[in-house]
Design a protein around this motif. Structure first.
Motif, PDB file in Angstrom:
ATOM      1  N   VAL A 106     -15.343   3.806  -7.174  1.00 45.40           N
ATOM      2  CA  VAL A 106     -14.068   3.423  -6.560  1.00 45.40           C
ATOM      3  C   VAL A 106     -13.833   1.919  -6.679  1.00 45.40           C
ATOM      4  CG1 VAL A 106     -12.740   3.389  -4.415  1.00 45.40           C
ATOM      5  CG2 VAL A 106     -14.140   5.386  -4.998  1.00 45.40           C
ATOM      6  N   TRP A 107     -14.863   1.131  -6.406  1.00 46.81           N
ATOM      7  CA  TRP A 107     -14.721  -0.325  -6.512  1.00 46.81           C
ATOM      8  C   TRP A 107     -14.430  -0.731  -7.962  1.00 46.81           C
ATOM      9  CZ3 TRP A 107     -15.049   1.257  -2.025  1.00 46.81           C
ATOM     10  CH2 TRP A 107     -15.174   0.455  -0.901  1.00 46.81           C
ATOM     11  N   GLY A 108     -14.989  -0.007  -8.930  1.00 48.63           N
ATOM     12  CA  GLY A 108     -14.705  -0.303 -10.330  1.00 48.63           C
ATOM     13  C   GLY A 108     -13.238  -0.151 -10.661  1.00 48.63           C
ATOM     14  N   ILE A 109     -12.579   0.833 -10.048  1.00 50.93           N
ATOM     15  CA  ILE A 109     -11.155   1.057 -10.279  1.00 50.93           C
ATOM     16  C   ILE A 109     -10.304   0.061  -9.499  1.00 50.93           C
ATOM     17  CG2 ILE A 109      -9.272   2.721  -9.966  1.00 50.93           C
ATOM     18  CD1 ILE A 109     -11.369   4.939 -10.364  1.00 50.93           C
ATOM     19  N   MET A 110     -10.706  -0.223  -8.255  1.00 52.20           N
ATOM     20  CA  MET A 110      -9.890  -1.049  -7.374  1.00 52.20           C
ATOM     21  C   MET A 110     -10.159  -2.548  -7.496  1.00 52.20           C
ATOM     22  SD  MET A 110      -7.916   1.070  -5.980  1.00 52.20           S
ATOM     23  CE  MET A 110      -7.116  -0.140  -4.921  1.00 52.20           C
ATOM     24  N   SER A 111     -11.246  -2.937  -8.136  1.00 50.62           N
ATOM     25  CA  SER A 111     -11.598  -4.366  -8.207  1.00 50.62           C
ATOM     26  C   SER A 111     -10.505  -5.255  -8.782  1.00 50.62           C
ATOM     27  CB  SER A 111     -12.896  -4.544  -9.010  1.00 50.62           C
ATOM     28  OG  SER A 111     -14.010  -4.212  -8.235  1.00 50.62           O
ATOM     29  N   PRO A 112      -9.797  -4.850  -9.866  1.00 58.68           N
ATOM     30  CA  PRO A 112      -8.723  -5.737 -10.351  1.00 58.68           C
ATOM     31  C   PRO A 112      -7.671  -6.030  -9.294  1.00 58.68           C
ATOM     32  CG  PRO A 112      -9.227  -4.034 -11.971  1.00 58.68           C
ATOM     33  CD  PRO A 112      -9.980  -3.678 -10.729  1.00 58.68           C
ATOM     34  N   VAL A 113      -7.323  -5.026  -8.492  1.00 55.71           N
ATOM     35  CA  VAL A 113      -6.336  -5.224  -7.426  1.00 55.71           C
ATOM     36  C   VAL A 113      -6.912  -6.113  -6.340  1.00 55.71           C
ATOM     37  CG1 VAL A 113      -4.947  -4.077  -5.660  1.00 55.71           C
ATOM     38  CG2 VAL A 113      -5.278  -2.986  -7.886  1.00 55.71           C
ATOM     39  N   TRP A 114      -8.093  -5.762  -5.851  1.00 54.51           N
ATOM     40  CA  TRP A 114      -8.660  -6.488  -4.714  1.00 54.51           C
ATOM     41  C   TRP A 114      -9.040  -7.919  -5.072  1.00 54.51           C
ATOM     42  CZ3 TRP A 114     -12.187  -1.822  -3.061  1.00 54.51           C
ATOM     43  CH2 TRP A 114     -11.406  -0.899  -2.362  1.00 54.51           C
ATOM     44  N   LEU A 115      -9.513  -8.156  -6.300  1.00 50.80           N
ATOM     45  CA  LEU A 115      -9.852  -9.526  -6.699  1.00 50.80           C
ATOM     46  C   LEU A 115      -8.600 -10.400  -6.797  1.00 50.80           C
ATOM     47  CD1 LEU A 115     -12.672  -9.070  -9.369  1.00 50.80           C
ATOM     48  CD2 LEU A 115     -12.866 -10.234  -7.173  1.00 50.80           C
ATOM     49  N   SER A 116      -7.502  -9.827  -7.256  1.00 49.12           N
ATOM     50  CA  SER A 116      -6.264 -10.597  -7.321  1.00 49.12           C
ATOM     51  C   SER A 116      -5.792 -10.972  -5.915  1.00 49.12           C
ATOM     52  CB  SER A 116      -5.178  -9.809  -8.055  1.00 49.12           C
ATOM     53  OG  SER A 116      -4.790  -8.653  -7.327  1.00 49.12           O
TER      54      SER A 116
END
Length: 448
Positions: free
Chosen positions: A257-267
């Motif tokens: 899940v973090w692999g998918i959501m990381s681009p959003v959350w890091l931004s």
């Protein structure tokens, strides 16, 4: 309960396993992970630039001069402001490894492709004037977190084009006596040209559209909707539920899940970082640090409270021993001893709180920050292994409220886990008692 277990085994787990094995998602996850050390390094300098200690600024100014803060922020810019370039390199490299093609050449071409689709123009209005001027240069916003979605797309597209040419054997082959490094460089010439040509044509086509460039069209179609969902409480809860359901199915939920959501959350982390640096109101509650520091206290499932229960309140020998093994790693947010030792996987009793407790913790933490009771995370990337309450203190820019929220989450999770823990502990103690009776009747050792 049997119906839920059957659903997880027969329906959810096979689909989740296939998604987890998808090579592009794995490459995105692993490529972004490559950037984490750099972001943490940048965060250390960000902390030093804004330490919330009375008199700190005057001390540093007297020691290093008036530009001390600007000088400290150089490493922050060299990490956060180039995040998309690192992502373009990392994802292409990891995907090329899976295809067993030259990862270094593929990564270099991916970076060239990303820069090719990025506008080479900076607009600014000089102070005291109304006229807007354009100068040559790539905006740092587009090479940072704002350009991350474009970097992901370019990395995947460029690597797939490269792989296609290699698979069709459309490469320049050098004689056997040529050094391998030279041979690889020439072998990448035709695939690299195909990548650059394709992305160049895409850029030319987008220039005649209302969007103007790839960053604008990706931001409108993909970036904004994902940021709205991923940055919301509903998005965080959905991510937590899916991650926990994956865990109880035997799959590393956070990794997927973090692999998918990381681009959003890091931004969203970077938006907070920019606001914090400028002294403005921090905009986002949900981001990587919110999920890593406040949801993952003790590890996936917010299990530090459960580890404390196992250590101090267990009556069964098995759970008491597990508590001794779990408490140390749990302080550093590592909970594999609990997940596999209790176990949580396909456990009809413990899977209920393992899924629901994090949802409650995330909800409480969200409203605590959204209502201003607790400071929001300040865009400082604190390693996920940082113990509570230190992690909460650092992630919120040195605010006591962040540390207090982490400690409250530990107490809250312990209270919510307690009824289920007691049922499981009593069940294990009964099993050990039955085993002692059997051992006595057979004349064997009483040791459970």
């Amino acid at each position: 309960m049997n119906r839920l277990t059957r659903f997880l085994e027969e329906k959810f787990m096979p689909v989740a396993a296939r998604v987890g094995e998808q090579r592009h998602l794995q490459a995105i996850r692993d490529g972004i992970v490559m950037t984490i050390p750099l972001v943490i390094i940048g965060s250390l300098f960000l902390i030093l630039a804004y330490l919330p200690i009375p008199g700190y600024e005057f001390f540093m100014e007297g020691l290093f001069g008036g530009n001390w803060q600007t000088n400290l922020l150089y490493p922050v810019g060299a990490t956060f402001d180039l995040l998309a370039i690192f992502v373009a390199f990392g994802i292409a490299y990891r995907l090329a490894e899976r295809y067993k093609i030259d990862p270094l050449s593929t990564s270099a071409i991916s970076i060239a492709g990303f820069l090719l689709v990025t506008p080479y123009k900076i607009s600014f209005t000089p102070e005291g004037m109304d006229q807007v001027f354009d100068v040559a240069g790539i905006p740092l916003a587009l090479t940072g977190s704002k350009g991350m979605f474009v970097a992901i797309i370019v990395a995947i597209v460029s690597t797939e084009i490269y792989r296609l040419f290699v698979k069709k054997n459309i490469v320049i082959k050098m004689p056997d006596g040529v050094p391998p490094a030279v041979a690889k460089s020439f072998a990448s010439l035709i695939p690299g040209f195909a990548v650059v040509l394709t992305l160049w044509l895409i850029r030319l086509l987008l220039q005649v559209t209302p969007f103007g460039d790839m960053h604008n069209i990706v931001g409108e179609i993909l970036g904004k909707p994902l940021s709205l969902l991923g940055g919301s409480l509903i998005g965080a809860i959905i991510a937590v539920i899916i991650a926990q359901m994956l865990w109880v199915s035997g799959i590393h939920g956070q990794a997927l899940v973090w692999g998918i959501m990381s681009p959003v959350w890091l931004s969203l982390v970077d938006e907070n970082r920019l606001a914090y640096s400028a002294g403005n109101e921090i905009p986002n509650v949900v981001n990587t640090q919110f999920m890593d520091i406040f949801y993952s206290v003790g590890g996936s499932g917010t299990t530090l409270g459960l580890a404390l229960l196992l250590f101090f309140r267990s009556q069964s020998k098995q759970m008491k021993q597990l508590g001794k093994l779990a408490i140390g790693p749990g302080l550093f947010n590592i909970n594999e001893p609990i997940i596999f030792g209790m176990p949580m996987i396909m456990n009809p009793i413990m899977m209920i709180p393992f899924i629901l407790v994090p949802v409650v913790v995330v909800t409480v933490s969200y409203f605590a920050m959204d209502l201003g009771i607790v400071a929001k995370t300040a865009g400082i990337m604190v390693p996920w292994t940082t113990p509570a309450p230190i992690g909460g203190f650092l992630a919120t820019g040195g605010k006591i409220s962040g540390a207090a929220l982490q400690l409250f989450n530990v107490i809250l999770s312990a209270a919510l886990y307690y009824p289920f823990f007691k049922i499981w502990d009593n069940q294990k103690r009964k099993e050990e008692g039955n085993l002692d009776v059997v051992n006595e009747s057979t004349g064997k050792s009483k040791t459970a």
